[in-house]
Scaffold this motif. Structure first.
Motif, short mmCIF file in Angstrom:
data_model
loop_
_atom_site.label_atom_id
_atom_site.label_comp_id
_atom_site.label_asym_id
_atom_site.label_seq_id
_atom_site.Cartn_x
_atom_site.Cartn_y
_atom_site.Cartn_z
N THR A 10 0.79 -1.23 0.00
CA THR A 10 0.00 0.00 0.00
C THR A 10 0.83 1.28 0.00
N SER A 11 2.10 1.19 0.38
CA SER A 11 2.90 2.40 0.56
C SER A 11 4.04 2.58 -0.43
N ASP A 12 4.60 1.51 -0.92
CA ASP A 12 5.81 1.59 -1.74
C ASP A 12 5.48 2.08 -3.15
N LEU A 13 5.38 3.38 -3.29
CA LEU A 13 4.93 3.97 -4.55
C LEU A 13 5.88 3.69 -5.72
N ASN A 14 7.18 3.71 -5.47
CA ASN A 14 8.14 3.50 -6.56
C ASN A 14 8.58 2.05 -6.69
N ARG A 15 7.97 1.16 -5.91
CA ARG A 15 8.20 -0.29 -6.00
C ARG A 15 9.69 -0.68 -5.89
N ASP A 16 10.37 -0.05 -4.92
CA ASP A 16 11.78 -0.38 -4.68
C ASP A 16 11.96 -1.31 -3.48
N ASN A 17 10.84 -1.84 -2.95
CA ASN A 17 10.85 -2.73 -1.78
C ASN A 17 11.34 -2.05 -0.51
N LYS A 18 11.19 -0.73 -0.48
CA LYS A 18 11.52 0.08 0.68
C LYS A 18 10.41 1.09 0.86
N VAL A 19 10.15 1.47 2.10
CA VAL A 19 9.08 2.43 2.38
C VAL A 19 9.66 3.61 3.13
N THR A 20 9.48 4.79 2.57
CA THR A 20 9.95 6.01 3.22
C THR A 20 8.89 6.50 4.20
N LEU A 21 9.28 7.40 5.08
CA LEU A 21 8.33 8.00 6.01
C LEU A 21 7.22 8.72 5.24
N ASP A 22 7.59 9.44 4.19
CA ASP A 22 6.57 10.13 3.38
C ASP A 22 5.57 9.16 2.79
N GLU A 23 6.04 8.00 2.33
CA GLU A 23 5.13 6.99 1.77
C GLU A 23 4.19 6.45 2.85
N VAL A 24 4.72 6.22 4.04
CA VAL A 24 3.88 5.75 5.15
C VAL A 24 2.83 6.81 5.49
N LEU A 25 3.24 8.05 5.58
CA LEU A 25 2.31 9.11 5.96
C LEU A 25 1.21 9.32 4.93
N LEU A 26 1.49 9.07 3.66
CA LEU A 26 0.44 9.15 2.64
C LEU A 26 -0.66 8.13 2.92
N VAL A 27 -0.27 6.94 3.34
CA VAL A 27 -1.26 5.91 3.67
C VAL A 27 -1.96 6.27 4.97
N VAL A 28 -1.22 6.71 5.98
CA VAL A 28 -1.82 7.07 7.26
C VAL A 28 -2.87 8.17 7.05
N ASP A 29 -2.60 9.10 6.17
CA ASP A 29 -3.57 10.17 5.91
C ASP A 29 -4.88 9.64 5.35
N ARG A 30 -4.87 8.47 4.73
CA ARG A 30 -6.08 7.89 4.14
C ARG A 30 -6.78 6.91 5.08
N LEU A 31 -6.18 6.57 6.22
CA LEU A 31 -6.74 5.54 7.09
C LEU A 31 -8.10 5.91 7.68
N GLY A 32 -8.40 7.17 7.80
CA GLY A 32 -9.71 7.58 8.30
C GLY A 32 -10.84 7.14 7.40
N THR A 33 -10.53 6.88 6.13
CA THR A 33 -11.54 6.39 5.18
C THR A 33 -11.41 4.89 4.95
N MET A 34 -10.51 4.25 5.69
CA MET A 34 -10.25 2.81 5.53
C MET A 34 -10.39 2.11 6.88
N LEU A 35 -11.47 2.39 7.59
CA LEU A 35 -11.61 1.88 8.95
C LEU A 35 -11.68 0.36 8.99
N ASP A 36 -12.13 -0.29 7.92
CA ASP A 36 -12.14 -1.75 7.89
C ASP A 36 -10.71 -2.29 7.91
#
Length: 166
Positions: free
Chosen positions: A49-75
């Protein structure tokens, strides 16, 4: 969670987190295998869900992009809460004790931690343990909430909030 402090999350970081968690809890082969499955499954979900550039690494910015959407992903948040509850509830009795919580925080932080002041903030009904429902609410407050004063803010222990909130 960034075990090698390179500013990225990688599979090795989740493996190291899992190893730390196993080291601070009573060993049981079946529960140990389940913890490994939960944690490495969480890594897989985070990566997908987070690795936008598909380098098998997740940056803090990539994590925060997902966290920002979690309010709409309560399931999704509820699903991770159920899995994490199972991982933290070491003896499978359907409750998280103060000791089980402390081991969670120590595993995630990688150091010994006194959680005596934090656990009562989480234990909102004051019965000395967290039920599945309590934990799910706290987990949701942490990941999908926006109230820095909510008890769930402290799910992973005490820390300083960044300037400007979350």
């Amino acid at each position: 969670m960034d075990a090698n402090a390179d500013g990225l999350l990688e599979e090795a970081d989740f493996a190291a987190l899992t190893a730390r968690w196993l080291a601070v809890r009573d060993r049981d082969p079946e529960r140990d295998a389940r913890l490994k499955t939960i944690m490495m499954g969480w890594w897989s979900t985070l990566l997908n869900t987070s690795d936008l550039n598909r380098d098998n690494k997740v940056t803090l910015d990539e994590v925060l992009l997902v966290v920002d959407r979690l309010g709409t992903m309560l399931d999704v948040v509820a699903g991770t809460a159920r899995a994490m509850f199972e991982a933290v509830d070491e003896n499978g009795d359907g409750e998280i004790t103060a000791d089980e919580y402390r081991r969670l925080v120590e595993a995630w932080s990688g150091r010994r931690v006194n959680t005596d002041e934090i656990f009562p903030l989480l234990d909102t009904d004051g019965d000395g343990r967290l039920s599945k429902a309590e934990f799910a609410e706290l987990w949701t407050e942490f990941w999908a909430g926006n109230d820095p004063d909510a008890p769930g803010t402290w799910v992973f222990g005490r820390f300083d909030l960044p300037v400007g909130g979350r």
